[in-house]
Design a protein around this motif. Structure first.
Motif, PDB file in Angstrom:
ATOM      1  N   GLU A 116       0.835  -1.192   0.000  1.00 48.94           N
ATOM      2  CA  GLU A 116       0.000   0.000   0.000  1.00 48.94           C
ATOM      3  C   GLU A 116       0.876   1.251   0.000  1.00 48.94           C
ATOM      4  OE1 GLU A 116      -3.642   1.998   2.613  1.00 48.94           O
ATOM      5  OE2 GLU A 116      -2.829   0.024   3.139  1.00 48.94           O
ATOM      6  N   GLY A 117       0.525   2.185  -0.845  1.00 41.35           N
ATOM      7  CA  GLY A 117       1.284   3.435  -0.925  1.00 41.35           C
ATOM      8  C   GLY A 117       2.431   3.402  -1.920  1.00 41.35           C
ATOM      9  N   SER A 118       2.655   2.270  -2.590  1.00 41.91           N
ATOM     10  CA  SER A 118       3.744   2.178  -3.569  1.00 41.91           C
ATOM     11  C   SER A 118       3.442   3.050  -4.785  1.00 41.91           C
ATOM     12  CB  SER A 118       3.930   0.730  -4.020  1.00 41.91           C
ATOM     13  OG  SER A 118       4.287  -0.111  -2.955  1.00 41.91           O
ATOM     14  N   PRO A 119       4.472   3.692  -5.357  1.00 43.03           N
ATOM     15  CA  PRO A 119       4.238   4.470  -6.576  1.00 43.03           C
ATOM     16  C   PRO A 119       3.815   3.551  -7.713  1.00 43.03           C
ATOM     17  CG  PRO A 119       6.595   4.270  -6.129  1.00 43.03           C
ATOM     18  CD  PRO A 119       5.876   3.737  -4.922  1.00 43.03           C
ATOM     19  N   THR A 120       3.037   4.086  -8.636  1.00 44.31           N
ATOM     20  CA  THR A 120       2.524   3.295  -9.755  1.00 44.31           C
ATOM     21  C   THR A 120       3.472   3.374 -10.948  1.00 44.31           C
ATOM     22  OG1 THR A 120       0.230   3.634  -9.077  1.00 44.31           O
ATOM     23  CG2 THR A 120       0.614   2.988 -11.372  1.00 44.31           C
ATOM     24  N   LEU A 121       3.824   2.215 -11.482  1.00 46.95           N
ATOM     25  CA  LEU A 121       4.677   2.124 -12.667  1.00 46.95           C
ATOM     26  C   LEU A 121       3.879   1.460 -13.787  1.00 46.95           C
ATOM     27  CD1 LEU A 121       7.516   2.267 -14.061  1.00 46.95           C
ATOM     28  CD2 LEU A 121       7.927  -0.039 -13.155  1.00 46.95           C
ATOM     29  N   VAL A 122       3.653   2.194 -14.872  1.00 47.66           N
ATOM     30  CA  VAL A 122       2.936   1.666 -16.032  1.00 47.66           C
ATOM     31  C   VAL A 122       3.973   1.310 -17.101  1.00 47.66           C
ATOM     32  CG1 VAL A 122       1.260   2.144 -17.850  1.00 47.66           C
ATOM     33  CG2 VAL A 122       0.877   3.013 -15.524  1.00 47.66           C
ATOM     34  N   MET A 123       3.888   0.072 -17.625  1.00 48.62           N
ATOM     35  CA  MET A 123       4.893  -0.425 -18.568  1.00 48.62           C
ATOM     36  C   MET A 123       4.257  -0.650 -19.944  1.00 48.62           C
ATOM     37  SD  MET A 123       6.847  -3.116 -16.007  1.00 48.62           S
ATOM     38  CE  MET A 123       8.367  -3.180 -16.976  1.00 48.62           C
ATOM     39  N   VAL A 124       4.936  -0.110 -20.976  1.00 52.22           N
ATOM     40  CA  VAL A 124       4.433  -0.186 -22.351  1.00 52.22           C
ATOM     41  C   VAL A 124       5.473  -0.882 -23.228  1.00 52.22           C
ATOM     42  CG1 VAL A 124       3.565   1.117 -24.327  1.00 52.22           C
ATOM     43  CG2 VAL A 124       3.170   1.969 -21.998  1.00 52.22           C
ATOM     44  N   HIS A 125       5.073  -1.939 -23.905  1.00 51.70           N
ATOM     45  CA  HIS A 125       5.973  -2.751 -24.718  1.00 51.70           C
ATOM     46  C   HIS A 125       6.299  -2.087 -26.054  1.00 51.70           C
ATOM     47  CE1 HIS A 125       2.775  -3.766 -27.581  1.00 51.70           C
ATOM     48  NE2 HIS A 125       1.971  -3.811 -26.526  1.00 51.70           N
ATOM     49  N   ASP A 139       8.433  -9.484 -10.847  1.00 50.75           N
ATOM     50  CA  ASP A 139       8.636  -9.759  -9.422  1.00 50.75           C
ATOM     51  C   ASP A 139       9.478  -8.677  -8.758  1.00 50.75           C
ATOM     52  OD1 ASP A 139       7.135 -12.096  -9.014  1.00 50.75           O
ATOM     53  OD2 ASP A 139       8.741 -13.370  -9.783  1.00 50.75           O
ATOM     54  N   ALA A 140      10.616  -8.357  -9.364  1.00 51.12           N
ATOM     55  CA  ALA A 140      11.524  -7.367  -8.766  1.00 51.12           C
ATOM     56  C   ALA A 140      10.873  -5.989  -8.711  1.00 51.12           C
ATOM     57  CB  ALA A 140      12.828  -7.314  -9.553  1.00 51.12           C
ATOM     58  N   LEU A 141      10.239  -5.580  -9.783  1.00 50.26           N
ATOM     59  CA  LEU A 141       9.641  -4.246  -9.812  1.00 50.26           C
ATOM     60  C   LEU A 141       8.426  -4.146  -8.900  1.00 50.26           C
ATOM     61  CD1 LEU A 141       9.905  -3.434 -13.638  1.00 50.26           C
ATOM     62  CD2 LEU A 141      11.433  -2.716 -11.781  1.00 50.26           C
ATOM     63  N   ALA A 142       7.656  -5.239  -8.793  1.00 52.22           N
ATOM     64  CA  ALA A 142       6.469  -5.229  -7.927  1.00 52.22           C
ATOM     65  C   ALA A 142       6.833  -5.168  -6.449  1.00 52.22           C
ATOM     66  CB  ALA A 142       5.617  -6.462  -8.200  1.00 52.22           C
ATOM     67  N   SER A 143       8.100  -5.422  -6.120  1.00 48.95           N
ATOM     68  CA  SER A 143       8.529  -5.319  -4.724  1.00 48.95           C
ATOM     69  C   SER A 143       8.582  -3.865  -4.266  1.00 48.95           C
ATOM     70  CB  SER A 143       9.906  -5.970  -4.539  1.00 48.95           C
ATOM     71  OG  SER A 143      10.921  -5.224  -5.198  1.00 48.95           O
ATOM     72  N   ARG A 144       8.593  -2.922  -5.238  1.00 42.80           N
ATOM     73  CA  ARG A 144       8.710  -1.513  -4.862  1.00 42.80           C
ATOM     74  C   ARG A 144       7.698  -0.610  -5.577  1.00 42.80           C
ATOM     75  NH1 ARG A 144      14.920   0.217  -4.295  1.00 42.80           N
ATOM     76  NH2 ARG A 144      13.914   1.605  -2.794  1.00 42.80           N
ATOM     77  N   PHE A 145       6.998  -1.167  -6.563  1.00 42.50           N
ATOM     78  CA  PHE A 145       6.007  -0.387  -7.298  1.00 42.50           C
ATOM     79  C   PHE A 145       4.677  -1.139  -7.359  1.00 42.50           C
ATOM     80  CE2 PHE A 145      10.077   0.669  -9.401  1.00 42.50           C
ATOM     81  CZ  PHE A 145      10.069   2.056  -9.323  1.00 42.50           C
ATOM     82  N   LYS A 146       3.620  -0.394  -7.640  1.00 39.54           N
ATOM     83  CA  LYS A 146       2.395  -1.002  -8.121  1.00 39.54           C
ATOM     84  C   LYS A 146       2.573  -1.086  -9.631  1.00 39.54           C
ATOM     85  CE  LYS A 146      -2.604  -0.415  -8.664  1.00 39.54           C
ATOM     86  NZ  LYS A 146      -3.780   0.451  -8.402  1.00 39.54           N
ATOM     87  N   VAL A 147       2.838  -2.275 -10.140  1.00 45.97           N
ATOM     88  CA  VAL A 147       3.176  -2.454 -11.553  1.00 45.97           C
ATOM     89  C   VAL A 147       1.919  -2.764 -12.361  1.00 45.97           C
ATOM     90  CG1 VAL A 147       4.455  -3.840 -13.223  1.00 45.97           C
ATOM     91  CG2 VAL A 147       5.514  -3.230 -11.040  1.00 45.97           C
ATOM     92  N   ILE A 148       1.725  -1.992 -13.426  1.00 52.57           N
ATOM     93  CA  ILE A 148       0.636  -2.227 -14.369  1.00 52.57           C
ATOM     94  C   ILE A 148       1.252  -2.307 -15.757  1.00 52.57           C
ATOM     95  CG2 ILE A 148      -1.561  -1.423 -15.288  1.00 52.57           C
ATOM     96  CD1 ILE A 148      -1.919   0.286 -12.798  1.00 52.57           C
ATOM     97  N   ALA A 149       1.034  -3.415 -16.459  1.00 52.63           N
ATOM     98  CA  ALA A 149       1.558  -3.578 -17.813  1.00 52.63           C
ATOM     99  C   ALA A 149       0.407  -3.769 -18.779  1.00 52.63           C
ATOM    100  CB  ALA A 149       2.512  -4.770 -17.873  1.00 52.63           C
ATOM    101  N   ILE A 150       0.525  -3.183 -19.954  1.00 51.76           N
ATOM    102  CA  ILE A 150      -0.566  -3.244 -20.930  1.00 51.76           C
ATOM    103  C   ILE A 150      -0.077  -3.790 -22.271  1.00 51.76           C
ATOM    104  CG2 ILE A 150      -1.680  -1.239 -19.877  1.00 51.76           C
ATOM    105  CD1 ILE A 150      -0.814   0.318 -22.481  1.00 51.76           C
ATOM    106  N   ASP A 151      -1.028  -4.305 -23.040  1.00 51.36           N
ATOM    107  CA  ASP A 151      -0.820  -4.554 -24.466  1.00 51.36           C
ATOM    108  C   ASP A 151      -1.401  -3.355 -25.190  1.00 51.36           C
ATOM    109  OD1 ASP A 151       0.281  -7.093 -24.125  1.00 51.36           O
ATOM    110  OD2 ASP A 151      -1.661  -8.102 -24.275  1.00 51.36           O
ATOM    111  N   ASN A 190      -0.673  10.690 -11.974  1.00 45.60           N
ATOM    112  CA  ASN A 190       0.583  10.730 -11.223  1.00 45.60           C
ATOM    113  C   ASN A 190       1.283   9.370 -11.192  1.00 45.60           C
ATOM    114  OD1 ASN A 190       0.291  13.484 -10.513  1.00 45.60           O
ATOM    115  ND2 ASN A 190      -1.112  12.897  -8.862  1.00 45.60           N
ATOM    116  N   PHE A 191       1.511   8.822 -12.365  1.00 46.05           N
ATOM    117  CA  PHE A 191       2.199   7.543 -12.454  1.00 46.05           C
ATOM    118  C   PHE A 191       3.529   7.703 -13.179  1.00 46.05           C
ATOM    119  CE2 PHE A 191      -0.892   7.959 -15.882  1.00 46.05           C
ATOM    120  CZ  PHE A 191      -0.134   7.727 -17.026  1.00 46.05           C
ATOM    121  N   ILE A 192       4.398   6.738 -12.981  1.00 41.78           N
ATOM    122  CA  ILE A 192       5.667   6.667 -13.697  1.00 41.78           C
ATOM    123  C   ILE A 192       5.399   5.862 -14.966  1.00 41.78           C
ATOM    124  CG2 ILE A 192       8.057   5.848 -13.612  1.00 41.78           C
ATOM    125  CD1 ILE A 192       7.680   6.036 -10.459  1.00 41.78           C
ATOM    126  N   LEU A 193       5.821   6.378 -16.097  1.00 46.35           N
ATOM    127  CA  LEU A 193       5.535   5.733 -17.381  1.00 46.35           C
ATOM    128  C   LEU A 193       6.818   5.219 -18.005  1.00 46.35           C
ATOM    129  CD1 LEU A 193       3.502   5.013 -19.587  1.00 46.35           C
ATOM    130  CD2 LEU A 193       3.769   7.336 -20.504  1.00 46.35           C
TER     131      LEU A 193
END
Length: 415
Positions: A116-125, A139-151, A190-193
């Motif tokens: 809870e409270g982790s910054p959001t990281l959105v990943m684009v392929h 796994d590694a990134l989700a340890s410090r971010f809320k990771v969201i990946a999209i197609d 307010n997410f990291i892209l």
């Protein structure tokens, strides 16, 4: 101005010659296959057939199933969803539903559990890829971010509407506007892209248009900084004058894509993809190679995402000219950049980091360039630990209590 060394630009075209030219004969022999223009109703009927009876043994269900098998390697729990992006921006002249169907579109999305409270990281392929390519990083990134990946729209498990764009402006809007519709549906701000390769180009263009939503921009081996006019390659001009160069240039302007080769080969397509995966992430890898299980699952996943209906892939000739030069290069907008940016490149990346260096001269926001050893264009797969270190360092202001006291991790190279 020259942003790419002649040797690097020759390598880009050589790669194109290898991947396109060497397969032209096989594709021509199978040109009677017309799956990319199959009607929606026929595609639905065909998807009910057993795979063994299809010329192209894939379907949307196959893509999602292959995605689940690949992500079974990931230990962090996640949720997969189809995020509805509607049928297009109201009143817009550029809509992604201009096709034989006006059904709602969706973006295939995976969201990983986080603290809870982790910054959001959105990943684009990137181009000819999908979110599963980041399977070694979740796994590694989700340890410090809320990771969201999209197609992205038209790729992977997302909707694949008919691609009707006829200009660079329309094509950019296809990706930028669909991403913005996805953001609204997810109620994100307010997410990291983070974007890789062509996804970096899209991420940068999105941040230029909607900077208020992006905290930080991370561009990994980003494409699209220089134009052919800026590059002024005498070698490319001479190459175009040869029969091979003329052929490749014709294929490019005809919107010939590597995916057409996979579809044209029908039931032999999976074998071609298997050879590519084994070579690209095995014998030709500049860093850590895939395990046997990873290679098998990734090959299966790549095949199904490439063999599905042509859609987003047809953007290629509208975004880039022959030689992978951008028609509307990012460098022209560098002075308008409003989001702090970190560029990450593998040391062996064929995308030259000098384009980012040139852009940095004109940018008025904080900008860093980090090179990761033992990694090429897919640095996040070839040297995942180095890549993770670079991302954590890039985001230190959102992860650390004393970001100004942190130094660049050992092994990473500033540029």
């Amino acid at each position: 101005m020259t942003l790419l060394r002649p040797r690097a630009s020759r390598y880009v075209v050589s790669k194109m010659a290898e991947e396109l030219g060497s397969s032209a004969t096989a594709t021509a022999a199978s040109s009677s296959t017309t799956t990319s223009t199959t009607s929606s109703s026929w595609a639905k009927t065909r998807s009910l057939w057993p795979s063994v009876l299809r010329w192209i043994p894939t379907s949307t269900d196959h893509i999602i199933a292959a995605e689940k098998r690949l992500l079974s390697i990931v230990k962090t729990p996640y949720v997969q969803e189809k995020v509805d992006i509607g049928t297009g921006p109201p009143g817009s002249k550029v809509r992604w539903f201009r096709s034989s169907s006006d059904e709602p579109r969706f973006i295939n999305t995976v969201t990983f559990d986080s603290k809870e409270g982790s910054p959001t990281l959105v990943m684009v392929h990137g181009y000819a890829a999908s979110q599963g390519f980041f399977f070694r990083n979740f796994d590694a990134l989700a340890s410090r971010f809320k990771v969201i990946a999209i197609d992205q729209l038209g790729w992977g498990g997302s909707s694949r509407p008919d691609f009707t764009c006829k200009s660079t402006e329309e094509t950019e809007a296809w990706f930028i506007d669909s991403f913005e519709a996805w953001r609204k549906s997810k109620n994100l701000s307010n997410f990291i892209l983070l974007g890789h390769s062509f996804g970096g180009y899209v991420a940068a263009k999105y941040a230029l248009k909607h900077p208020e939503h992006v905290q930080h921009l991370i561009l990994v081996g980003s494409a699209g900084f220089s134009s052919e006019a800026e590059h002024k390659s005498e070698w490319l001009t001479r190459f175009r004058a040869t029969w091979k160069g003329a052929l490749l240039n014709h294929l490019w302007e005809s919107n010939f894509t590597p995916q057409k080769i996979v579809r044209g080969l029908g039931p032999w397509g999976p074998n071609l993809v298997q050879r590519y995966t084994s070579a690209r992430f095995g014998t030709r890898s500049s860093g850590e190679t895939l395990t046997e299980e990873e290679s098998k699952l990734l090959t299966d996943y790549i095949y199904h995402t490439l063999a599905a209906k042509a859609s987003g892939e047809l953007c290629l000739k509208y975004i880039f000219s022959f030689g992978a030069f951008a028609r509307m290069p990012l460098l022209q907008s560098a002075s308008e950049w409003k989001v702090p940016t970190t560029f990450i490149y593998g040391v062996h990346d064929w995308m030259n980091y000098q384009g980012a260096q040139e852009a940095r001269k004109h940018m008025k926001v904080p900008c860093e360039i980090i090179r990761v050893p033992q990694g090429g264009h897919f640095v996040f797969m070839e040297n995942p630990e180095g890549f993770h270190s670079a991302v954590f360092y890039a985001c230190r202001r959102y992860l650390s209590r004393n970001p100004d006291n942190e130094s660049l991790p050992e092994g990473l190279i500033p540029a």
